[in-house]
Scaffold this motif. Structure first.
Motif, short mmCIF file in Angstrom:
data_model
loop_
_atom_site.label_atom_id
_atom_site.label_comp_id
_atom_site.label_asym_id
_atom_site.label_seq_id
_atom_site.Cartn_x
_atom_site.Cartn_y
_atom_site.Cartn_z
N CYS A 189 0.62 -5.62 0.28
CA CYS A 189 -0.17 -4.61 1.00
C CYS A 189 0.71 -3.42 1.37
N ALA B 214 1.23 -1.37 -1.63
CA ALA B 214 0.03 -0.63 -2.01
C ALA B 214 -0.16 0.60 -1.14
N PHE B 215 0.21 0.48 0.14
CA PHE B 215 0.02 1.59 1.06
C PHE B 215 1.24 2.51 1.12
N GLU C 141 2.29 4.44 -1.15
CA GLU C 141 2.04 5.71 -1.82
C GLU C 141 1.52 6.74 -0.82
N THR D 177 -3.08 7.78 9.59
CA THR D 177 -2.61 7.13 8.36
C THR D 177 -1.09 6.99 8.35
N ARG E 1 -9.29 6.82 -5.33
CA ARG E 1 -7.98 6.17 -5.43
C ARG E 1 -7.44 5.74 -4.06
N LEU E 2 -8.06 6.21 -3.00
CA LEU E 2 -7.56 5.91 -1.66
C LEU E 2 -7.87 4.47 -1.25
N PRO E 3 -7.00 3.85 -0.44
CA PRO E 3 -7.35 2.57 0.18
C PRO E 3 -8.57 2.78 1.09
N ASP E 4 -9.39 1.75 1.23
CA ASP E 4 -10.62 1.86 2.04
C ASP E 4 -10.32 2.32 3.47
N GLU E 5 -9.21 1.83 4.02
CA GLU E 5 -8.84 2.21 5.38
C GLU E 5 -8.64 3.73 5.50
N TYR E 6 -8.00 4.31 4.51
CA TYR E 6 -7.77 5.75 4.52
C TYR E 6 -9.09 6.52 4.35
N LYS E 7 -9.97 5.99 3.51
CA LYS E 7 -11.28 6.65 3.32
C LYS E 7 -12.03 6.75 4.65
#
Length: 321
Positions: free
Chosen positions: A16, A19-20, A22, A53, A245-251
């Motif tokens: 995780c 993945a985050f 980036e 973020t 392309r963003l993680p759901d949390e960022y969206k």
């Protein structure tokens, strides 16, 4: 075996973190100047996104069309580049035609009416269709006030606008509305308007108070015909390819920050209208309070031209207006 299972949570957490790791860059392009009120609202959203973020989404705002023209920026956003554009329904109508009704004269009478329309199934359908065109609406809650005509002669009725060459954005809803109300629409970038009026290349513009004050339009125009014909709702739009392309949390963080700061900024702009009008008056402009019913009646022809008379009625019923 116990050691193996004990390592699983650690591995998951590590994955995780990778993945985050980036960093996603989002550049916001706007025609607004750095001193404008709406710029402050965009900055508030950008700061919130950067903070929540932990720098995972780096948002930078480029005022005064520093990155280029609005249409070019939208094309780049569709292509997947990390760009968001402060735009409006008129521009979005190039991709989903009917959403352009939002920028028709006297469609949304005020900010609250606009919010009700945004909550309809019809509006959601439009935004879903924009996703299919490669565009993601981050919010539609930024608002810059009501647009009125500004020129160098007094205007009291649509008849007074006959032959008055008036700058308006290059989108069908604007052109149809301005023509219906009597003026001759002319499309140039807002950054060119001051000089165009000063050199008499055009006669007038139709614009909201915030922009008139920030660009000192009072130096080249003497009169405001207070028609308040278009309540200017702005959308912040990016490319779906970048957003997906963003993680759901960022969206979630981005959508909430844009929506909430848009509403907050809009309320501040609503509250500032009297003060902004005073700046125009103090700098020599005369405000003419026109009979809006005359302009509303004239504006009907614009809806007929674009085939939106029935659509407006249906949306009003759906929104309870």
């Amino acid at each position: 075996m116990k050691k193996y299972f004990a390592l699983v949570p650690v591995i998951v957490l590590a994955l995780c973190s990778i993945a985050f790791a980036e960093t996603f860059e989002l550049r916001i392009s706007t025609t607004q100047t750095e001193t404008s009120m709406i710029y402050a609202g965009l900055k508030a959203a950008a700061d919130e996104i950067n903070t929540k973020t932990n720098g995972g989404v780096k948002v930078t705002i480029y005022p005064s069309s520093q990155l280029g023209g609005e249409e070019d920026m939208i094309d780049q956003a569709i292509a997947g580049i990390g760009i968001a554009v402060l735009s409006d329904a008129g521009r979005m109508s190039n991709y989903v035609n009917d959403i352009g009704i939002f920028n028709m004269a006297y469609f949304a009478e005020n900010y609250d009416a606009g919010l009700k329309i945004m909550n309809t199934a019809t509006f959601k359908k439009w935004t879903d269709e924009l996703v299919g065109q490669g565009l993601r609406i981050l919010c539609f809650t930024y608002y810059d006030g009501a647009r009125s005509f500004m020129q160098n002669k007094e205007v009291k009725s649509p008849a007074d606008l006959k032959g008055v060459v008036t700058r308006t954005p290059s989108a069908a809803p604007y052109n149809a509305s301005i023509k219906a109300m009597g003026a001759t629409p002319y499309n140039i970038a807002w950054s060119e308007v001051y000089n165009a009026i000063q050199t008499k290349m055009i006669d007038a513009c139709e614009v909201q108070y915030t922009s008139a004050v920030s660009t000192h339009i009072y130096e080249v125009c003497k009169y405001v015909a207070k028609t308040e014909h278009i309540n200017l709702f702005n959308c912040l739009v990016c490319g779906e390819a970048w957003f997906s392309r963003l993680p759901d949390e960022y969206k979630t963080i981005i959508l909430e920050a844009c929506y909430n700061n848009g509403v907050k900024n809009a309320r501040e702009i609503e509250a500032a209208q009297a003060d902004l009008e005073k700046v125009l008056i103090d700098n020599g402009m005369t405000i003419t309070n026109v009979d809006k019913d005359e302009f509303k009646k004239a504006a009907e022809a614009g809806y007929e031209e674009l085939g939106w008379t029935s659509l407006r009625k249906a949306i009003y019923e759906e929104a309870g207006l």
